[in-house]
Design a protein around this motif. Structure first.
Motif, PDB file in Angstrom:
ATOM      1  N   GLU A 165      26.979  31.355 -52.566  1.00 18.83           N
ATOM      2  CA  GLU A 165      26.791  30.284 -51.584  1.00 18.83           C
ATOM      3  C   GLU A 165      27.878  30.318 -50.520  1.00 18.83           C
ATOM      4  N   ALA A 166      27.582  29.667 -49.384  1.00 21.09           N
ATOM      5  CA  ALA A 166      28.542  29.604 -48.282  1.00 21.09           C
ATOM      6  C   ALA A 166      29.632  28.585 -48.612  1.00 21.09           C
ATOM      7  N   ALA A 167      30.912  29.018 -48.503  1.00 25.86           N
ATOM      8  CA  ALA A 167      32.042  28.111 -48.744  1.00 25.86           C
ATOM      9  C   ALA A 167      32.468  27.431 -47.449  1.00 25.86           C
ATOM     10  N   VAL A 168      32.494  28.207 -46.363  1.00 24.06           N
ATOM     11  CA  VAL A 168      32.857  27.675 -45.038  1.00 24.06           C
ATOM     12  C   VAL A 168      31.875  28.236 -44.016  1.00 24.06           C
ATOM     13  N   ARG A 169      31.408  27.385 -43.135  1.00 24.94           N
ATOM     14  CA  ARG A 169      30.484  27.821 -42.085  1.00 24.94           C
ATOM     15  C   ARG A 169      31.079  27.422 -40.724  1.00 24.94           C
ATOM     16  N   ILE A 170      31.425  28.411 -39.897  1.00 24.62           N
ATOM     17  CA  ILE A 170      32.010  28.168 -38.578  1.00 24.62           C
ATOM     18  C   ILE A 170      30.922  28.441 -37.533  1.00 24.62           C
ATOM     19  N   ASP A 171      30.258  27.391 -37.086  1.00 22.15           N
ATOM     20  CA  ASP A 171      29.074  27.591 -36.231  1.00 22.15           C
ATOM     21  C   ASP A 171      29.151  26.940 -34.854  1.00 22.15           C
ATOM     22  N   SER A 172      30.286  26.310 -34.526  1.00 23.30           N
ATOM     23  CA  SER A 172      30.353  25.614 -33.233  1.00 23.30           C
ATOM     24  C   SER A 172      31.429  26.176 -32.302  1.00 23.30           C
ATOM     25  N   LEU A 173      32.156  27.204 -32.727  1.00 23.09           N
ATOM     26  CA  LEU A 173      33.277  27.712 -31.925  1.00 23.09           C
ATOM     27  C   LEU A 173      32.865  28.825 -30.964  1.00 23.09           C
ATOM     28  N   HIS A 174      31.946  29.686 -31.388  1.00 24.81           N
ATOM     29  CA  HIS A 174      31.573  30.846 -30.569  1.00 24.81           C
ATOM     30  C   HIS A 174      30.293  30.534 -29.788  1.00 24.81           C
ATOM     31  N   THR A 175      30.376  30.716 -28.475  1.00 23.10           N
ATOM     32  CA  THR A 175      29.226  30.376 -27.623  1.00 23.10           C
ATOM     33  C   THR A 175      28.352  31.587 -27.325  1.00 23.10           C
ATOM     34  N   ASP A 176      28.745  32.764 -27.823  1.00 22.75           N
ATOM     35  CA  ASP A 176      27.978  33.984 -27.551  1.00 22.75           C
ATOM     36  C   ASP A 176      28.168  34.968 -28.706  1.00 22.75           C
ATOM     37  N   LEU A 177      27.648  36.178 -28.538  1.00 19.10           N
ATOM     38  CA  LEU A 177      27.692  37.214 -29.569  1.00 19.10           C
ATOM     39  C   LEU A 177      29.122  37.548 -29.985  1.00 19.10           C
ATOM     40  N   ILE A 178      29.360  37.633 -31.294  1.00 17.97           N
ATOM     41  CA  ILE A 178      30.687  37.986 -31.827  1.00 17.97           C
ATOM     42  C   ILE A 178      30.780  39.507 -31.913  1.00 17.97           C
TER      43      ILE A 178
END
Length: 393
Positions: A165-178
């Motif tokens: 399972e996902a422990a941490v989800r960082i979904d609001s910091l990057h506005t484009d392709l990583i």
């Protein structure tokens, strides 16, 4: 007075050398995908390469000793329904490998000792959480069962692999392709480069930004970034005139680079590999036929060019052997696994040492030790005789 212009360095004479033809891995159909990942991952037991596959994605896993021509029927790892984009061996278990794919999933596989005898279709764990293809994977360097993945949905997920399972989800910091994502040496920070032209240092526990740099390179092409010694950051990118660049940054003062050097005008993205033991960084360009290497120090200009390994054929990908898999008794400090269209060729980086002189000096020491031993025996013998004569008198 003549001024000394050549900088002294233990690694100034490091040279690269391809192994003999019979030690390569031949007849492997390397993937034709245009994704900018390594396409290859190695550890002291196995070499894994992303290959062409019909009806989904696959990669091949070979024991390091299985060199020569690889049979077309050799079993693959083939559980993904879309092309595989990235693979990464677990640093804590040489039989565990993770794969990310266009089918939006991450899969964890266990490779049996000695390699595969039949196709592997069922992963140990399947991690679903991305909404678009997953192109970047990186295991935590010190904590077991922690895997980072980054997808084309601009999301970074830290997985608890044991629980699936996902422990941490960082979904609001990057506005484009990583473009790239990696850990620092102890896993306390994450470094990402993004298409929005920002370099970010993240706190993985809180999912927040510690430091941020806008436009580390002026060009619009992909930027790659890695942590190097003392928390500094090395980036590769492009200038506004599409010249390839390498730069070193101190995240405590991100305003100006410590150094920025222009290299050439090739179009391939430079993949950086840093060796913390020697302070040497290797730059391997996709589509290039060379590997440049530099020494990173704490004195200006900080990134010192050492030399370049060149060959005739261009590379489609590159694997980097962990330090524990090297033959250090042969003065080997790095080993790369260069992917061609139809084969994988190991390239050994060696520091030349005066081995003959060293052996001679050892022999000299042994000879001296033997002479000392003989002299001691002679002295003891003489002492005994003197004692005997004195007792008679």
């Amino acid at each position: 007075m003549s001024r000394k212009v050549v900088r002294t360095s233990k690694f100034r004479h490091v040279f690269g050398q391809a192994v003999k033809a019979d030690q390569c891995y031949d007849d492997i159909r390397i993937s034709q995908m245009t994704w900018d990942s390594n396409f290859c991952s190695v550890n002291p037991k196995f070499v894994a390469m992303i290959v062409e596959a019909s009806g989904g994605g696959a990669f091949i896993v070979l024991p390091l000793s299985k060199t020569g021509r690889i049979d077309m029927s050799y079993p693959n790892v083939c559980g993904h329904t879309g092309p595989v984009l990235d693979i990464e061996w677990c640093p804590h278990n040489d039989n565990i490998i993770a794969s990310g794919s266009e089918d939006c999933s991450v899969m964890i596989w266990e490779i049996p000792e000695g390699g595969l005898t039949q196709p592997l279709k069922d992963p140990v764990v399947k991690l679903d959480g991305h909404s678009k293809r997953v192109g970047i994977l990186s295991w935590h360097p010190t904590a077991h069962n922690v895997l980072m993945s980054a997808g084309c949905d601009n999301v970074v997920i830290l997985w608890n692999v044991a629980r699936g399972e996902a422990a941490v989800r960082i979904d609001s910091l990057h506005t484009d392709l990583i473009y790239s994502a990696c850990w620092n040496s102890d896993g306390s920070q994450i470094l990402t480069s993004c298409k929005d032209k920002k370099l970010r240092v993240l706190d993985p526990r809180k999912g927040t930004v510690i430091a941020e740099k806008d436009k580390p390179h002026e060009g619009s092409r992909p930027v790659r970034a890695v942590f190097v010694s003392e928390g500094k950051i090395l980036t590769t990118g492009f200038s506004r005139m599409s010249e390839r660049q390498v730069a070193l940054w101190d995240p405590k003062s991100f305003d100006e680079p410590l150094t920025l050097q222009e290299l050439d005008t090739s179009s391939g993205v430079l993949l950086p590999f840093f060796d913390p033991d020697t302070g040497v960084v290797y730059l391997c360009g996709k589509g290039d036929s060379s590997i440049r290497y530099f020494e990173v120090t704490d004195e200006a200009p900080y990134v010192h060019y050492l030399s370049m390994y060149s060959s005739k054929e261009s590379q489609k990908g590159m694997g980097y052997m962990p330090k524990r898999g090297l033959e250090v008794n042969k003065c080997e400090i790095a080993r790369f696994y260069k992917l061609h269209e139809r084969k994988c060729e190991p390239i050994v980086m060696t520091v030349p040492r005066k081995v003959n002189t060293f052996i001679l000096s050892l022999l000299d020491v042994q000879a001296l030790q033997n002479e000392v031993k003989e002299l001691r025996e002679m002295v003891e013998d003489l002492t005994k005789r003197v004692t005997e004569l004195e007792s008679k008198n």
